[in-house]
Design an enzyme around this catalytic site. Sequence first.
Site, PDB file in Angstrom:
ATOM      1  N   LYS B  79       0.851  -1.186   0.000  1.00 15.15           N
ATOM      2  CA  LYS B  79       0.000   0.000   0.000  1.00 15.15           C
ATOM      3  C   LYS B  79       0.889   1.238   0.000  1.00 15.15           C
ATOM      4  O   LYS B  79       1.952   1.243   0.632  1.00 15.15           O
ATOM      5  CB  LYS B  79      -0.884  -0.017   1.250  1.00 15.15           C
ATOM      6  CG  LYS B  79      -1.954   1.063   1.285  1.00 15.15           C
ATOM      7  CD  LYS B  79      -2.856   0.903   2.513  1.00 15.15           C
ATOM      8  CE  LYS B  79      -4.009   1.896   2.496  1.00 15.15           C
ATOM      9  NZ  LYS B  79      -4.933   1.680   3.626  1.00 15.15           N
ATOM     10  N   SER B 154      -9.740   1.339   2.282  1.00  8.76           N
ATOM     11  CA  SER B 154      -8.905   2.190   1.458  1.00  8.76           C
ATOM     12  C   SER B 154      -7.769   1.437   0.751  1.00  8.76           C
ATOM     13  O   SER B 154      -7.191   1.968  -0.195  1.00  8.76           O
ATOM     14  CB  SER B 154      -8.299   3.295   2.317  1.00  8.76           C
ATOM     15  OG  SER B 154      -7.417   2.754   3.273  1.00  8.76           O
ATOM     16  N   SER B 178      -9.739  -1.114   6.285  1.00 10.59           N
ATOM     17  CA  SER B 178      -9.075  -0.881   4.995  1.00 10.59           C
ATOM     18  C   SER B 178      -8.401  -2.097   4.375  1.00 10.59           C
ATOM     19  O   SER B 178      -8.085  -2.080   3.187  1.00 10.59           O
ATOM     20  CB  SER B 178      -8.055   0.241   5.132  1.00 10.59           C
ATOM     21  OG  SER B 178      -8.725   1.459   5.287  1.00 10.59           O
TER      22      SER B 178
END
Lengths: 482, 487
Positions: B79, B154, B178
């Site tokens: 990420k 996310s 997330s």
Amino acid sequence: MQQTYEPIIGLEVHAELLTRSKMFCGCEVVDSITAKPNRFICPVCTGQPGALPVLNKKAVELAVKVGLALECEIHTESIFARKNYFYPDLPKGYQISQYDQPLATDGKLLIETESGVKEIRIRRVHLEEDTGKLSHADAHSFIDYNRSGVPLLEIVTEPDLRSPDEAKAYATALHAILRYLDVNSGDMEKGVIRFEANVSVRKMGSDQLNARTEIKNLNSFRSLAQGIEYEIARQTEIYSRGGVVEQETVGFNESTGKTYSQRGKEEAHDYRYFPEPDLPPLVLDADWIESIRATLPELPDAKTKRFISDFGLTPLDARFLTSDLSLADYFERVASHSKSPAKSVHSWIAGEFMRYINESGIKIDDVTLLPESFAKLIDMVTDKTIGGNSAKVVLSEMLQHGGYPAQIVQEKGLAQVSDESFIQEAVTKVLNDNPSEVEKYLAGKETLLQWFVGQVARSTKGKADPSVTRELLVKELEERRR
Amino acid sequence: MELHELNIQETHGLLSSRKISSEELTRAYLERIQRLDPQVKSYVTVSGDVALEQAKKADERIKSGEGLTPLTGIPYSAKDSISTRGVNTTCSSRILENYKPFYDSTAIKKLNSASSVLLGKNNMDEFGMGSSTENSGFFTTRNPWNFDHVPGGSSGGSAAAVAAGLAPFTLGEDTGGSVRHPASFCGVTGLKTTYGRVSRYGLIPLVSSFDTIGPMARSAYDVALVLEAIAGHDPKDSTSRIEPVQSYSESLKKAESLRGLRIGIPKEYFVEGLDKDVDASVRAAIKQVESLGAEVMEVSLPHTQYAIPVYYLILFAEASSNLAKYDGVRFGMSERKTGDLMDVYLKTREAGFGAETKRRIMLGTFALSAGYYDAYYLKAQKVRALIRQDFQKAFETCDALITPVAPTTAFRIGEKISNPLDMYLSDVFVVAVNLAGIPAMSVPCGFSNGLPIGVQVMGPHLSEETLLRIGHLYQMQTDWHTKHPPL
Ligand SMILES: [Zn+2]
């Protein structure tokens, strides 16, 4: 008019802690004036995204020491908090500090005032990190993060101080304690101790709390007293003509000695404190606190009492010596080697020695003169081997170039002579050479006697025993009267 | 089977028997990314040069045969909030568009020491603020199962990359679902770790007290392999857990049944608004778990309804402070051509942050302000304690809880972006876990209209082994996790 108002003063003192590394990272703490800028930095102390703080245990230990010395309650659980505001010297956009649960609270410090000893209550002692340093040149600003993250101790009083002198006395006493504990270098000119004063005034006898101003950037004892004095006068003047003092933050200008407005109440920061989620609560073991208490050295108050009882010094003399740990130590070492009364040792140290320190700018810790030699010199004055003026010459020689007192006295031929025929010769010569002064003396201006003593001392290069000189002068002058 | 369809264990087999080199494997992934990612848009940065260099090093290590781990030579992505030295780390924000960290986060360091190969950095909602990647400062990632739908968020780019075969595993980050939310939307296995189990050092924070790095991969077993590599105490993270890391994969190898395990079904998670297919798939998964020997019982988490407001309040507050450092002074975007210091601050932050980020900074600044702190932040913390107690109580009678991950399958791109509150509510089943700091996993358990459904397994602090065991044994009986989107 002035007498009808009284000032209410509280102090916040920021003191850098003498740790090897910074508060929340491994970067070395360096002299922020001499070190090359931005050489002692890392992701943590420059606020790089994702970097995290790790608490320096040594900083906690030093803070606990101060808390104990100020007789505070040390809390076994305290909380770090974020103080949020924007400024380029604050890399994270917040300062890690302590807020509603500080490390230590409710202490006290005794200060000497004109009307005796006074207790100043300490509200809180807490840990926080220092900011970077800004400088400005050619329409540019430069940031040095070497200082960013250096551990700071904030020590806050209750509003117990009532005059600039009291504030100065408190600051000096606190400075001494920090030095005694060896938690701060004490180098005021390097900004390792900084003051903020909260000042308000009110009608004498009133218990009303009026708007106060917070004076920032007070970096010396002198500025502290001057800034407070200026604020008191300014506020008193406003009230006495029926005006209203605004609650505000003011700066202090060292060159004008005046304060100037920085921020009004409307622009006051809302720091939006909340617990620092990157650090767990600071939990201290009660036994660990006690083990630190056991290592506390003798503090200024205790040392003063001991100097009074052991050396028979007056409280004023004792407090002068103990106001500085190095000075107190030096005095004690000289006194321990000397056979003379401690009072003489004190007057030599407080007088000639301190004059040399102040004039040369040399630190007491850097003085090479052995206490044994200093003691020997004082003893030579006591047993009249040399005169006081000669001893000053010898002391100056020893402080600057070293050497042993007996040797210097011999080399310079400074040994005191009480042989009357030698002195008589000088006395006769001085009186013969100055007939008009003799005439004036005989006409009644007897104060000239001291001048004649001085002339004899000069012509014998200080070797003549002053009491013998005086005796012979009076005798010969009386003879000439006839 | 094609390379990109293999799991870590199978790929490790090919590497260690030298049927394929890490360089060949890496080139295959880079080629696939080049071919497919223009549509999927899961990567913000592809670090091809770094990857090939690391792959060559891995090959040398494999040749020498020394210090091999199951992850040696295996490519992965991360990420874009996880700091990678010298490789852009943007948090999908314009304000960090060209930011290259000077240091590696601890999790990346650990993967480096295993000689894993970094393919690149995955798209996300800006600074983790969103549930769809539509709040990315750059572009929206597409759900590999249907490009008209979001991948969740996310960590949407990470989940999409694994689902599309653009990385065998990835490091996601879970602040309020997330990892689990996009794992569920994309049909991959994702673990939200116990708070403090994986070091946060180098993870660019959204909410420091909720953020956790967690693996996403094609199976619970693969997740276990990654977790073993990245978990552990880190002296650089004062909030990291000191307990030793278990050998999760060894334990999975020995696992046979779930006999003796008590599974709680919190009734507050099966409520109105839950999609029928999601409900049915999750209930079928519960039956499957029961058939593996677990005892299933209903439990209650009475404060569940407060999780969303409490979570968002604390998020706004902490985020407003965590995002203060993006001021144009030291790194990232800096609008300093004209004006004074205040102009630099205002212009940089105006140009650098997206709308949702600005909204949250303002809400957080307000919530922490003098006079409001007690009513908002402090009260939220008090309710957070109650939610934590709910879980503690539930875990007195059961070893794990099973719930849906999201009320629906992946929604359409643009469907919720104009209504932040609606978007916040898609996190309704995932945020309580972060408030409690406990671990939870999303496991694929079915499809609805061609879009994956995930089931959530939650456990007490440091119960990762239990969660992985449940997921692993379930996956031994089912094949939802082995499905690949038609690309
Ligand atoms: Zn540092």
